[in-house]
Design a protein around this motif. Structure first.
Motif, mmCIF file in Angstrom:
data_model
loop_
_atom_site.group_PDB
_atom_site.id
_atom_site.type_symbol
_atom_site.label_atom_id
_atom_site.label_comp_id
_atom_site.label_asym_id
_atom_site.label_seq_id
_atom_site.Cartn_x
_atom_site.Cartn_y
_atom_site.Cartn_z
ATOM 1 N N LEU A 1 59.643 118.506 46.539
ATOM 2 C CA LEU A 1 60.171 119.836 46.269
ATOM 3 C C LEU A 1 61.018 119.827 45.006
ATOM 4 O O LEU A 1 61.660 118.827 44.679
ATOM 5 C CB LEU A 1 61.017 120.311 47.459
ATOM 6 N N PHE A 2 61.029 120.957 44.308
ATOM 7 C CA PHE A 2 61.778 121.067 43.063
ATOM 8 C C PHE A 2 63.267 120.808 43.318
ATOM 9 O O PHE A 2 63.885 121.421 44.181
ATOM 10 C CB PHE A 2 61.601 122.455 42.462
ATOM 11 N N GLY A 3 63.850 119.875 42.567
ATOM 12 C CA GLY A 3 65.279 119.581 42.663
ATOM 13 C C GLY A 3 65.678 118.715 43.834
ATOM 14 O O GLY A 3 66.867 118.493 44.071
ATOM 15 N N SER A 4 64.720 118.204 44.584
ATOM 16 C CA SER A 4 65.018 117.453 45.807
ATOM 17 C C SER A 4 65.090 115.954 45.561
ATOM 18 O O SER A 4 64.395 115.411 44.693
ATOM 19 C CB SER A 4 63.942 117.737 46.859
ATOM 20 N N VAL A 5 65.939 115.269 46.352
ATOM 21 C CA VAL A 5 65.927 113.809 46.410
ATOM 22 C C VAL A 5 65.551 113.333 47.812
ATOM 23 O O VAL A 5 65.399 112.141 48.049
ATOM 24 C CB VAL A 5 67.286 113.203 46.001
ATOM 25 N N CYS A 6 65.409 114.312 48.731
ATOM 26 C CA CYS A 6 64.983 113.995 50.101
ATOM 27 C C CYS A 6 64.529 115.297 50.750
ATOM 28 O O CYS A 6 65.351 116.148 51.097
ATOM 29 C CB CYS A 6 66.132 113.361 50.889
ATOM 30 N N ASP A 7 63.213 115.462 50.916
ATOM 31 C CA ASP A 7 62.676 116.726 51.437
ATOM 32 C C ASP A 7 63.039 116.938 52.906
ATOM 33 O O ASP A 7 63.487 118.014 53.290
ATOM 34 C CB ASP A 7 61.157 116.763 51.276
ATOM 35 N N ASN A 8 62.831 115.941 53.735
ATOM 36 C CA ASN A 8 63.106 116.057 55.174
ATOM 37 C C ASN A 8 64.434 115.369 55.488
ATOM 38 O O ASN A 8 64.474 114.296 56.088
ATOM 39 C CB ASN A 8 61.970 115.443 55.993
ATOM 40 N N TYR A 9 65.516 116.017 55.076
ATOM 41 C CA TYR A 9 66.841 115.388 55.146
ATOM 42 C C TYR A 9 67.580 115.727 56.437
ATOM 43 O O TYR A 9 67.852 114.863 57.255
ATOM 44 C CB TYR A 9 67.647 115.819 53.918
ATOM 45 N N ILE A 10 67.893 117.001 56.649
ATOM 46 C CA ILE A 10 68.606 117.436 57.851
ATOM 47 C C ILE A 10 67.629 118.166 58.762
ATOM 48 O O ILE A 10 67.142 119.247 58.432
ATOM 49 C CB ILE A 10 69.778 118.374 57.515
ATOM 50 N N LYS A 11 67.326 117.575 59.904
ATOM 51 C CA LYS A 11 66.442 118.234 60.864
ATOM 52 C C LYS A 11 67.235 119.255 61.676
ATOM 53 O O LYS A 11 68.413 119.043 61.985
ATOM 54 C CB LYS A 11 65.819 117.211 61.813
ATOM 55 N N TRP A 12 66.569 120.366 62.046
ATOM 56 C CA TRP A 12 67.210 121.388 62.864
ATOM 57 C C TRP A 12 66.217 122.011 63.833
ATOM 58 O O TRP A 12 65.019 122.068 63.571
ATOM 59 C CB TRP A 12 67.838 122.482 61.991
ATOM 60 N N ASN A 13 66.737 122.464 64.957
ATOM 61 C CA ASN A 13 65.999 123.260 65.949
ATOM 62 C C ASN A 13 66.812 124.515 66.218
ATOM 63 O O ASN A 13 68.030 124.422 66.423
ATOM 64 C CB ASN A 13 65.823 122.508 67.267
ATOM 65 N N CYS A 14 66.176 125.687 66.252
ATOM 66 C CA CYS A 14 66.926 126.902 66.556
ATOM 67 C C CYS A 14 66.144 127.797 67.515
ATOM 68 O O CYS A 14 64.919 127.721 67.610
ATOM 69 C CB CYS A 14 67.267 127.673 65.279
ATOM 70 N N THR A 15 66.882 128.647 68.239
ATOM 71 C CA THR A 15 66.296 129.614 69.167
ATOM 72 C C THR A 15 67.042 130.938 69.035
ATOM 73 O O THR A 15 68.220 130.969 68.664
ATOM 74 C CB THR A 15 66.388 129.139 70.629
ATOM 75 N N HIS B 1 66.192 120.740 56.243
ATOM 76 C CA HIS B 1 66.821 121.102 54.985
ATOM 77 C C HIS B 1 66.726 119.901 54.061
ATOM 78 O O HIS B 1 66.927 118.758 54.472
ATOM 79 C CB HIS B 1 68.294 121.467 55.189
ATOM 80 N N MET B 2 66.448 120.175 52.801
ATOM 81 C CA MET B 2 66.343 119.089 51.842
ATOM 82 C C MET B 2 67.721 118.747 51.273
ATOM 83 O O MET B 2 68.697 119.490 51.444
ATOM 84 C CB MET B 2 65.394 119.466 50.711
ATOM 85 N N LYS B 3 67.788 117.613 50.591
ATOM 86 C CA LYS B 3 68.987 117.210 49.863
ATOM 87 C C LYS B 3 68.691 117.368 48.379
ATOM 88 O O LYS B 3 67.653 116.911 47.897
ATOM 89 C CB LYS B 3 69.350 115.766 50.181
ATOM 90 N N ASN B 4 69.595 118.038 47.647
ATOM 91 C CA ASN B 4 69.289 118.288 46.240
ATOM 92 C C ASN B 4 69.941 117.258 45.316
ATOM 93 O O ASN B 4 70.849 116.518 45.710
ATOM 94 C CB ASN B 4 69.646 119.721 45.843
ATOM 95 N N GLN B 5 69.475 117.237 44.100
ATOM 96 C CA GLN B 5 69.864 116.208 43.139
ATOM 97 C C GLN B 5 71.267 116.400 42.571
ATOM 98 O O GLN B 5 71.801 115.512 41.904
ATOM 99 C CB GLN B 5 68.876 116.197 41.971
ATOM 100 N N PHE B 6 71.883 117.536 42.853
ATOM 101 C CA PHE B 6 73.191 117.819 42.278
ATOM 102 C C PHE B 6 74.347 117.361 43.157
ATOM 103 O O PHE B 6 75.478 117.263 42.682
ATOM 104 C CB PHE B 6 73.315 119.322 42.008
ATOM 105 N N HIS B 7 74.076 117.117 44.429
ATOM 106 C CA HIS B 7 75.126 116.695 45.354
ATOM 107 C C HIS B 7 74.573 115.544 46.194
ATOM 108 O O HIS B 7 73.806 115.765 47.133
ATOM 109 C CB HIS B 7 75.563 117.858 46.240
#
Length: 377
Positions: free
Chosen positions: A171-185, A200-206
């Motif tokens: 993904l554009f700007g990503s350093v880890c696409d599958n970073y924070i997993k989440w489940n919601c209802t 949620h991905m992790k971006n290259q700026f932080h």
């Protein structure tokens, strides 16, 4: 909870007695809870590390809130902060307190130019608490402009602690696409229970960990209201987060920071878990929670920021000329009319289905809501 005229008089007498006894009410904020959801500014605003404790970060939040010009980030959806003053905030005519964020409008909106009401707008839902202590306090949501239309009232999400800080990324700007997993209802507009899972991905700026390091947990769960998404991607590099309307109210960090009117909050907006108005003559606690579950590519999560909290009744001269915001009326029918402006069909040109969904084009033979009325094509 004070509800009668007699109890209002008792509260006023108590406050007067404290003042006469030499107790000075101040604008100093005490932070009781700080539980951000994962986000790119977590462990940065405020600073924290693996040795930090909950008390450490609470005190750091206090330092930021009580020193003008700083901000606290609540992370993605559900992250929250709970605060109080050294006195109750009394419910008087007009808005009662102020919550400033760091919202701003874009100077080069590719579609609306200088007429934009979008930029960095990251609404947070505000709750108020009444009680002698935090553990037994009764909580109420302040019903903002979207409460009776597009807000989901039973959103629940669980985030899972990442197992790595770098991984495969496309993904554009990503350093880890599958970073924070989440489940919601949540429950949708038709009353059906829905669920979703993603990352949620992790971006290259932080590059620091987005997981709050003082939380000794592998999972974090948050519950509450959830506001409609407000971001538009014009290209992978340009995102704009819009206000719901020029007069949208009732949410923190949901307008430019200099807009004091729409950064103000009226205790009279309080509603219970059924959405019924509640008469409160004072509040003891304020809680701000990131209200949108939305990820904007390289720009990251939508995260509410808080920079200061003010009891307006302690501002000299305020009560002589208070901020007045007229709230939306609670719908009397089953048809809910959204207040979110349509960025495809602007202003009065917007059309909605009978279930309150905006449409970009109308179809013959169907009924829509337009300018508050039913129309058939």
């Amino acid at each position: 909870m004070y509800k009668t005229t007699t109890r209002k008089k008792i509260l006023s007498l108590c406050l007067l007695t404290l003042s006469q006894a030499g107790w000075t009410q101040t604008q100093t904020v005490q932070v009781l809870e700080f539980h951000p959801a994962p986000g790119q500014f977590v462990n940065v605003l405020p600073e924290a590390n693996a040795n930090s404790t909950q008390d450490d970060v609470n005190r750091r939040c206090e330092d930021l809130l009580n020193d003008e010009g700083n901000v606290i980030s609540l992370g993605t959806y559900g992250g929250y902060i709970t605060m109080k003053f050294d006195h109750p905030i009394v419910n008087k005519y007009g808005s009662d307190f102020l919550i400033k964020g760091n919202g701003m409008y874009a100077i080069d909106d590719p579609k609306y130019g200088k007429e934009t009401i979008g930029g960095s707008i990251e609404p947070g839902i505000v709750y108020v608490g009444v009680g002698d202590n935090l553990e037994t306090a009764k909580w109420y949501e302040l019903a903002g402009s979207e409460y009776y239309t597009n807000e989901i009232h039973d959103f629940e999400i669980t985030y899972f602690k990442p197992t790595t800080e770098a991984c495969e990324h496309q993904l554009f700007g990503s350093v880890c696409d599958n970073y924070i997993k989440w489940n919601c209802t949540w429950t949708d507009a038709k009353g059906e229970r829905r669920d979703s899972t993603g990352y949620h991905m992790k971006n290259q700026f932080h590059l620091q960990t987005y997981w709050p390091q003082w939380e000794d947990k592998d999972q974090l769960t948050f519950k509450g209201g959830c506001l409609p998404n407000n971001a538009v991607m014009y290209d992978p590099k340009y995102w704009v987060q819009y206000r719901y309307a020029k007069d949208a109210y009732g949410y923190a960090d949901a307008c430019p920071a200099k807009d004091l009117l729409y950064s103000s909050f009226d205790i009279n907006w309080a509603v219970d878990e059924k959405g019924d108005p509640v008469a409160l003559d004072h509040i003891d606690y304020i809680r701000v929670m990131t209200g949108i579950f939305q990820y904007c590519g390289w720009l990251g999560e939508t995260s509410t920021e808080v920079s200061s909290v003010v009891d307006l009744h302690l501002v000299e001269g305020y009560d002589d000329k208070p901020y007045i915001i007229t709230p939306r009326k609670r719908p009397s029918t089953g048809i809910q009319l959204p207040t979110v402006p349509d960025h495809q069909m602007q202003g009065d040109a917007a059309y909605y289905t009978l279930t309150g969904q905006r449409v970009e084009r109308v179809e013959r033979g169907k009924i829509y809501i337009h300018k508050g009325k039913k129309v058939v094509f």
